[in-house]
Each structure stands twice: as C-alpha cells, then as structure tokens.
Scaffold this motif. Structure first.
Motif, PDB file in Angstrom:
ATOM      1  N   TYR A  93     -46.446   0.339  25.101  1.00 26.76           N
ATOM      2  CA  TYR A  93     -47.753  -0.321  25.237  1.00 26.76           C
ATOM      3  C   TYR A  93     -47.881  -0.847  26.661  1.00 26.76           C
ATOM      4  O   TYR A  93     -46.880  -1.105  27.340  1.00 26.76           O
ATOM      5  N   PHE A  95     -49.510  -3.979  28.922  1.00 30.49           N
ATOM      6  CA  PHE A  95     -49.985  -5.358  28.809  1.00 30.49           C
ATOM      7  C   PHE A  95     -50.686  -5.753  30.105  1.00 30.49           C
ATOM      8  O   PHE A  95     -50.100  -5.652  31.183  1.00 30.49           O
ATOM      9  N   LEU A 146     -44.174 -11.630  23.469  1.00 25.17           N
ATOM     10  CA  LEU A 146     -45.177 -10.729  22.897  1.00 25.17           C
ATOM     11  C   LEU A 146     -44.734  -9.278  23.045  1.00 25.17           C
ATOM     12  O   LEU A 146     -44.911  -8.468  22.124  1.00 25.17           O
ATOM     13  N   ILE A 147     -44.139  -8.948  24.183  1.00 22.57           N
ATOM     14  CA  ILE A 147     -43.679  -7.575  24.412  1.00 22.57           C
ATOM     15  C   ILE A 147     -42.557  -7.223  23.436  1.00 22.57           C
ATOM     16  O   ILE A 147     -42.548  -6.132  22.845  1.00 22.57           O
ATOM     17  N   ASP A 149     -42.010  -8.576  20.490  1.00 25.93           N
ATOM     18  CA  ASP A 149     -42.589  -8.483  19.150  1.00 25.93           C
ATOM     19  C   ASP A 149     -43.350  -7.172  18.956  1.00 25.93           C
ATOM     20  O   ASP A 149     -43.307  -6.568  17.881  1.00 25.93           O
ATOM     21  N   THR A 150     -44.038  -6.719  19.994  1.00 30.07           N
ATOM     22  CA  THR A 150     -44.797  -5.465  19.919  1.00 30.07           C
ATOM     23  C   THR A 150     -43.854  -4.276  19.764  1.00 30.07           C
ATOM     24  O   THR A 150     -44.099  -3.373  18.953  1.00 30.07           O
ATOM     25  N   CYS A 151     -42.772  -4.266  20.536  1.00 31.77           N
ATOM     26  CA  CYS A 151     -41.800  -3.171  20.432  1.00 31.77           C
ATOM     27  C   CYS A 151     -41.065  -3.211  19.097  1.00 31.77           C
ATOM     28  O   CYS A 151     -40.765  -2.158  18.514  1.00 31.77           O
ATOM     29  N   LYS A 153     -42.329  -4.288  16.282  1.00 31.43           N
ATOM     30  CA  LYS A 153     -43.277  -3.772  15.291  1.00 31.43           C
ATOM     31  C   LYS A 153     -43.328  -2.247  15.350  1.00 31.43           C
ATOM     32  O   LYS A 153     -43.377  -1.568  14.303  1.00 31.43           O
ATOM     33  N   ARG A 154     -43.298  -1.664  16.544  1.00 29.33           N
ATOM     34  CA  ARG A 154     -43.273  -0.205  16.681  1.00 29.33           C
ATOM     35  C   ARG A 154     -42.025   0.368  16.001  1.00 29.33           C
ATOM     36  O   ARG A 154     -42.088   1.380  15.304  1.00 29.33           O
TER      37      ARG A 154
END
Length: 244
Positions: A93, A95, A146-147, A149-151, A153-154
């Motif tokens: 992603y 950001f 946030l980064i 958490d995003t990874c 989730k992926r």
C-alpha cells in the motif's frame, strides 16, 4: 498535428517550472518484515533516529534516491540496515497523509515479507534493531503503526488462500507447529479438527514419513511444503505467490 494543437503542447521543463511545488515531494519506502518465534508473530523494528520521535520504534525505511526505483530502494534498505538480501518483498500500500512526516511532504510505499527468524541471522544490531511481537505494539514513529496494521491485515487475508506462512517455518514441521503459526498471525485460537481438515483440502502438504523427536508431547507426523508451491523469493518477484 495542427498548429492549434502544437500551440497547446508544452515540454517537460515548462511543466516543471510552472508546478515547482509539485516536484518538491519526497518518496520513501518502508519494509515490514514479519518473523515467527516462541509462538509469536514478530516484526523487525529499529529505534527512530529522528529527534521528533526520540525513543520510539520505527520500521526499516528510507527516502528513495533520485536515481532509484521503488524496488531497488526497498532492497537497499534491507541490505544496509540488516545485512539481509535476496528476500521476497510484496508491495502492499502507499501512504500519503500530508502530515505523516515532520520534515515535509513524504509519500511512502510499504512492502512486507515473511522470513524464518532462525534461518536469517541479522548481521547488525545497531540502533536497537530487534524482533518485537506484533500483537500489543504501542504507538510508533510516523504512521508506522498504521503501516504495520495494514500489512498484518493483508497477511491475515492471504493465509488461508495462499501458502505464504511456510516462510515462517523450517522446511520440516508438524501440524501442531503449523496451527501455532496460523494462530499467531490471526490472533485467535483455532479448532484443531477444523483447521487440519481445511489445510488437508488445500493440498499444500507433503507427508515426509517421519515423526517428531525430542518433543514434550506425543510425537506427531512431520510434513513439508510440496515443491509445486515453492518459490525462492528472489529479487524481482512481484506476484503474491507462495514464497519459501
């Protein structure tokens, strides 16, 4: 091309001179390196060297040089900060919040990878570089929480559809160990029978006709990932495919 059309054309130099503020935005990369140890999913972190974030944990990242592409920058960061090389990195992603960096506008692209902690030994420990459990992370420098958490989730979305988790394990493992990894990633306990049934239906595993040894419980069968699902994860690999 008509004269009217030619009159409307502009060259790159004119485009830049008329939009200088648009060409003063920095680009960076951040690497989220997941590992597994002691039944915990961990992420490789380092102490921020920026005064504004003194004492806070940060991901491995850096600004992209003017002569670099994104992928080259991500591998450079890994090599310079850890000595790790030739790992698979998947782009996750981008950001771009306006206030994410105190120095100015910096847009970052995040990459993630999964590695066996016991197989890849860090060649440096500078600036507090270490593995830290993912679950229970506190606030981090920049927007790095946030980064992460995003990874994460992926990764959680991918684990039951793609055999990516085998990067976190040695070549030989038991179903008990495999379930432990899934539980560490998902953050939940899984029903043993249902888990084994789902994994069996995937067709990923090869029975090695071996049994565990030196374990404090009843020995279980030992398995490996079938060759058809193996990839060495070398540089230049982009597709979200199995990585071992």
């Amino acid at each position: 091309m008509t004269e009217q059309k030619l009159a409307q054309m502009k060259n790159a130099a004119l485009e830049k001179s008329s939009h200088l503020e648009y060409f003063n935005i920095a680009i960076s990369v951040d690497c989220v390196i997941f590992g597994y140890e002691e039944k915990q999913l961990k992420v490789l972190l380092i102490k921020s060297d920026l005064e504004e974030f003194e004492g806070m944990w940060s991901l491995l990242g850096d600004l992209v040089r003017p002569d670099e592409d994104l992928e080259a920058a991500s591998y450079r960061v890994l090599q310079e900060r850890t000595g790790l090389d030739n790992l698979y990195l998947e782009q996750v992603y981008t950001f771009g919040s306006t206030g994410r960096h105190p120095s100015g506008r910096v847009i970052t692209t995040a990459y993630y990878s999964l590695i066996d902690i016991n197989r890849y030994k860090l060649r440096t420990s500078g600036n507090g570089l270490h593995w830290q459990p993912v679950h229970g992370l506190e606030s981090m420098a920049f927007d790095h929480r946030l980064i992460v958490d995003t990874c994460l989730k992926r990764l959680q979305d991918a684990v039951m559809e793609h055999p990516v988790v085998f990067n976190l394990l040695p070549e030989k493992f038991s179903l008990r160990e495999l379930q432990d990894v899934y539980e560490a990633i998902l953050g939940v306990e899984l029903d043993r029978r249902n888990f084994r049934k789902r994994i069996s239906l995937k067709g990923w595993l090869e029975d090695l006709n071996e049994m565990e040894s030196d374990v404090p419980h009843r020995p279980g069968k030992v398995y490996g990932l079938k060759n058809d699902f193996r990839s060495h994860g070398k540089k230049g690999a982009h597709a979200p495919q199995p990585i071992v």
